[in-house]
Write a protein that holds these residues in place. Structure first.
Motif, PDB file in Angstrom:
ATOM      1  N   LYS A   1       7.516  27.094  21.699  1.00  0.00           N
ATOM      2  CA  LYS A   1       8.939  26.774  21.790  1.00  0.00           C
ATOM      3  C   LYS A   1       9.592  26.733  20.408  1.00  0.00           C
ATOM      4  N   PHE A   2       8.771  26.461  19.382  1.00  0.00           N
ATOM      5  CA  PHE A   2       9.295  26.263  18.038  1.00  0.00           C
ATOM      6  C   PHE A   2       8.960  27.399  17.074  1.00  0.00           C
ATOM      7  N   ILE A   3       7.887  28.122  17.321  1.00  0.00           N
ATOM      8  CA  ILE A   3       7.269  28.933  16.282  1.00  0.00           C
ATOM      9  C   ILE A   3       8.170  30.038  15.730  1.00  0.00           C
ATOM     10  N   ASP A   4       9.094  30.559  16.516  1.00  0.00           N
ATOM     11  CA  ASP A   4       9.973  31.628  16.036  1.00  0.00           C
ATOM     12  C   ASP A   4      11.286  31.108  15.469  1.00  0.00           C
ATOM     13  N   HIS A   5      11.446  29.804  15.449  1.00  0.00           N
ATOM     14  CA  HIS A   5      12.700  29.223  14.948  1.00  0.00           C
ATOM     15  C   HIS A   5      12.729  29.260  13.426  1.00  0.00           C
ATOM     16  N   PRO A   6      13.867  29.597  12.839  1.00  0.00           N
ATOM     17  CA  PRO A   6      13.951  29.693  11.366  1.00  0.00           C
ATOM     18  C   PRO A   6      13.702  28.379  10.631  1.00  0.00           C
ATOM     19  N   SER A   7      13.684  27.262  11.337  1.00  0.00           N
ATOM     20  CA  SER A   7      13.417  25.984  10.668  1.00  0.00           C
ATOM     21  C   SER A   7      11.952  25.847  10.269  1.00  0.00           C
ATOM     22  N   LEU A   8      11.097  26.719  10.809  1.00  0.00           N
ATOM     23  CA  LEU A   8       9.692  26.718  10.396  1.00  0.00           C
ATOM     24  C   LEU A   8       9.521  27.715   9.261  1.00  0.00           C
ATOM     25  N   GLU A   9       9.100  27.230   8.110  1.00  0.00           N
ATOM     26  CA  GLU A   9       8.893  28.088   6.954  1.00  0.00           C
ATOM     27  C   GLU A   9       7.809  29.121   7.246  1.00  0.00           C
TER      28      GLU A   9
ATOM     29  N   ASN B   1       5.990  37.861  15.321  1.00  0.00           N
ATOM     30  CA  ASN B   1       5.865  38.984  14.394  1.00  0.00           C
ATOM     31  C   ASN B   1       4.550  38.972  13.625  1.00  0.00           C
ATOM     32  N   GLY B   2       3.696  37.990  13.913  1.00  0.00           N
ATOM     33  CA  GLY B   2       2.417  37.902  13.225  1.00  0.00           C
ATOM     34  C   GLY B   2       2.448  37.123  11.929  1.00  0.00           C
ATOM     35  N   ASP B   3       3.586  36.475  11.638  1.00  0.00           N
ATOM     36  CA  ASP B   3       3.676  35.642  10.429  1.00  0.00           C
ATOM     37  C   ASP B   3       3.135  34.243  10.728  1.00  0.00           C
ATOM     38  N   VAL B   4       2.444  33.659   9.764  1.00  0.00           N
ATOM     39  CA  VAL B   4       1.904  32.310   9.922  1.00  0.00           C
ATOM     40  C   VAL B   4       3.029  31.294   9.751  1.00  0.00           C
ATOM     41  N   ARG B   5       3.207  30.447  10.754  1.00  0.00           N
ATOM     42  CA  ARG B   5       4.285  29.444  10.710  1.00  0.00           C
ATOM     43  C   ARG B   5       3.774  28.019  10.908  1.00  0.00           C
ATOM     44  N   THR B   6       2.527  27.880  11.306  1.00  0.00           N
ATOM     45  CA  THR B   6       1.978  26.544  11.534  1.00  0.00           C
ATOM     46  C   THR B   6       0.472  26.601  11.295  1.00  0.00           C
TER      47      THR B   6
END
Length: 419
Positions: A90-98, A126-131
């Motif tokens: 629910k959060f992982i694609d949100h821009p608030s996650l660096e 997109n395969g970027d690490v966010r967490t």
């Protein structure tokens, strides 16, 4: 009067310009729905004694709503925040996650030391690490050794594993022990013992291209539950209910499929008098359950320090090995787990080396694709499955009609095949 004003202004200017930034640069706020992070904070402060960490535990019932509000508005948002595996998507694609991929973090290289199923949760669409995960939540079939010895003729975990390689094996054993015990012992506590294993086998998210998709592994759950009921395998005890916890103490259920943390937070917590009566075996498929992950707020003024904490928690091998030894805590990190596996056994599991067990199982847990809808749709599915297992639907067709209707009501924007 004028001179005093000038002097006060100068003092305030010195404080704001000369002191505050330095203090802010050495201070971060962390939010979590579990107090487990306090162990990591204490260890982190030993490494960074000049840093101030404000660790805030927020009850799970309030956490998701409060976090969503803080990240959306930026008002009093934490520098670092925890996410539960159930709602990471629910959060992982949100821009608030660096984004932690590439410079200056290079987390995409670091996560290669984590198990693949953990990496699947750590990366966005997109395969970027966010967490970043620190916890390994690999599962297994916990079993009562006394019951296994009586009804299976052995309590050896490897021999038990060989007996339950398929669901047919599990149901056949369940049928036999039900009959031989006069109906006092069941194979599994409830339908979710099947559901959580099947959940690790899905190949598609619940929603693909804005359309509801029912993966075969989810569809199979109903057939498997039907078979389990036919075999008298299910004790029909709701997870976390008094009857469920009492069964662990009483020895009225043979198998309890659960993740690594099940040992400490479920069995040891609810059946402390049964130490030594348990073993751990592999079942029809490798699976995982739950997990806590930490992200950096993209709007933080102290992202560098925030990342230092997240990196420490997720990748510092010395720390993770201390966590494993001190807290009986299975981690997300291969090297950390492999380095201490030989020395970690559990008296509760009659001396079994459960880290070695989980190290082998972890390599077999597949990374599962999720969508931002999955957490809520899983809740709908699970609630209806509770009713299905209790006979409150006349047919599988009626179940799926109700399921699609409820999903459409909750998510009117989704495309759903006709009921």
């Amino acid at each position: 009067m004028g001179k005093k004003v000038v002097t006060l202004a100068a003092v305030l200017s010195f404080f704001l310009i000369g002191c505050s930034p330095e203090e802010e640069e050495n201070e971060i706020t962390i939010w979590s729905f579990t107090n487990e992070g306090e162990y990591a904070v204490a260890a982190f402060l030993e490494e960074y004694p000049d840093v101030k960490v404000n660790f805030q535990y927020i009850p799970s019932s309030q956490y998701e709503t409060k976090l969503r509000s803080a990240l959306s508005t930026g008002i009093r948002a934490p520098d670092v925040f925890a996410l539960e595996a159930q709602y990471v998507r629910k959060f992982i694609d949100h821009p608030s996650l660096e984004s932690l991929t590439g410079a200056p973090y290079h987390a995409d290289a670091l996560v290669e030391d984590h198990y693949e199923y953990i990496q699947g949760i750590e990366k966005d669409s997109n395969g970027d690490v966010r967490t970043i995960g620190y916890q390994g939540t690999t599962g297994g079939f916990y079993f009562r050794r006394d019951l296994a010895e009586e009804y299976l003729g052995t309590d050896d975990p490897k021999e038990v594993s060989a007996m339950i390689e398929t669901w047919d094996d599990v149901f056949s054993i369940s049928k036999r022990i039900y009959e031989e015990s006069g109906g006092t012992v069941r194979g599994l506590p409830n339908w979710n013992s099947i559901g959580q294993v099947q959940d690790a086998l899905v190949n598609q998210a619940w929603v693909v291209d804005n359309k509801l998709v029912i993966d075969q592994a989810k569809s199979d759950v109903l057939d498997l539950v039907d078979q389990a009921i036919e075999a008298d395998a299910l004790a029909m005890l709701d997870d976390w209910s008094p009857g469920w916890t009492a069964s662990m103490q009483q020895g009225s259920v043979l198998f309890y499929p659960g993740p690594s943390w099940y040992l400490q937070y479920v069995l040891q917590a609810n059946a402390p008098d049964t130490s030594g009566l348990w073993g751990l075996a592999s079942g029809p498929a490798a699976f995982s359950g739950g997990g806590t992950f930490y992200s950096v707020y993209s709007g933080s003024d102290n992202k560098e320090l925030a990342w230092e904490f997240v990196k420490f928690y997720g990748f510092d091998v010395d720390f993770l090995q201390n966590l494993a030894v001190d807290e009986q805590y299975y981690t997300s990190h291969r090297e950390a787990n492999e380095g201490v596996a030989a020395e970690i056994t559990s008296d509760f599991l009659a001396g079994q080396n459960y880290f070695e067990f989980f190290n082998e199982e972890s390599e077999n847990v597949q990374a599962v694709v999720r969508s931002s809808f999955d957490g809520d749709i899983n809740d709908i599915f699970n609630e209806l499955m509770d009713a299905y297992a209790r006979g409150n639907f006349r047919s599988q067709e009626e179940f799926w009609q109700r399921f699609k209707r409820d999903v459409q009501t909750y998510f009117p924007e989704l495309e759903i095949d006709s009921f």
